[in-house]
Design a protein around this motif. Structure first.
Motif, short mmCIF file in Angstrom:
data_model
loop_
_atom_site.label_atom_id
_atom_site.label_comp_id
_atom_site.label_asym_id
_atom_site.label_seq_id
_atom_site.Cartn_x
_atom_site.Cartn_y
_atom_site.Cartn_z
N LYS A 181 0.86 -1.18 0.00
CA LYS A 181 0.00 0.00 0.00
C LYS A 181 0.91 1.24 0.00
CE LYS A 181 -3.86 -2.13 2.50
NZ LYS A 181 -4.72 -2.07 3.72
N PRO A 182 0.60 2.21 -0.86
CA PRO A 182 1.53 3.35 -1.04
C PRO A 182 1.84 4.13 0.23
CG PRO A 182 -0.13 3.30 -2.78
CD PRO A 182 -0.55 2.28 -1.78
N ASN A 183 0.89 4.25 1.14
CA ASN A 183 1.09 5.13 2.29
C ASN A 183 1.41 4.38 3.58
OD1 ASN A 183 0.53 7.51 0.81
ND2 ASN A 183 -1.66 7.13 0.99
N SER A 184 1.88 3.13 3.47
CA SER A 184 2.26 2.38 4.67
C SER A 184 3.78 2.33 4.75
CB SER A 184 1.68 0.96 4.61
OG SER A 184 2.21 0.23 3.53
#
Length: 252
Positions: free
Chosen positions: A20-23
């Protein structure tokens, strides 16, 4: 009735992360690979130098999730190397090395349909998966994909007469606009949709947020609004997309 050609890929992976891009602190994973990840794999194996538009459908399952450790590197151009603070030195700048956690899916099985807009690319994509120039990976670079089937199939968009029950072990990304054509077997009373909502990256365009003299180029992603869910039935009297073997697609 609309008919076109597509490539159906059946593959499996042992342990994989579709990040996931924002993890960051915990590198979380999507339950299925994003469209952009699949498109990237296709372009890499085919050696495409420019973007070729294609529709993607992905269904699949995994057995469990586990957490694992990995080496994490952090650096900033503005921080000079300090002995005792940084573990590595790059020029005059310092790099910190530490441990972080990654979430992994175990025993993944996927069925992917690839439908290139340019139908002349069907044979090239088929050959790229049958005779890959290097080992195929999906997710991280080390997430090797074992390909069990590569088949060119007819993709048919038509109204079906009766409800089609999908494999209950498999879940899918279902675009929001397709929800009226399906029903979920395991939905709670009073809840019509049973699943998790995501905005999944598909492709991007390069956008300049700066000026002509001082450009600042970013990627502006085209995000697809989907529901991830399982125990799906495709309803009769609806126009659906299926392959020649009766597999329902949610191609976008």
């Amino acid at each position: 009735m609309i008919t076109m050609k597509g490539i159906r890929i059946k593959l499996q992976q042992d342990m994989v992360n579709y990040k996931k891009p924002n993890s960051f602190q915990l590198k979380e994973t999507y339950p299925l690979p994003p469209y952009s990840t699949i498109i990237g794999m296709v372009h890499e194996l085919c050696g495409f130098k420019e973007y070729n538009d294609m529709r993607i459908s992905v269904v699949g399952k995994y057995n469990s999730k586990v957490n694992d450790l990995y080496t994490r590197y952090e650096f900033s151009n503005g921080i000079k190397y300090e002995n005792g603070r940084h573990q590595l030195k790059a020029g005059e700048y310092g790099i910190s090395r530490g441990i972080s956690t990654v979430e992994l899916l175990v025993d993944v099985e996927l069925i992917i349909h690839i439908i290139p807009v340019d139908q002349s690319l069907v044979e090239k994509i088929e050959k790229a998966f049958l005779f890959p120039i290097e080992y195929p990976s999906l997710g991280r670079r080390e997430d090797i994909a074992i390909i069990n089937e590569v088949k060119v199939v007819d993709i048919i968009e038509d109204k079906i007469k009766k409800t089609v029950r999908m494999n209950e072990d498999y879940s899918a990304y279902i675009p929001i606009e397709e929800l009226e054509k399906i029903k979920f077997k395991n939905r709670e009373e009073g809840v019509s949709i049973s699943g998790t909502r995501y905005k999944i990256n598909k492709n991007y365009e390069l956008v300049n947020l700066g000026t002509l003299n001082k450009p600042k180029i970013i990627r502006r992603w085209n995000k697809i609004d989907v529901i991830y869910g399982g125990n799906i039935s495709a309803l009769g009297d609806e126009i659906l997309t299926m392959d020649e073997d009766g597999n329902v697609l949610f191609a976008i």
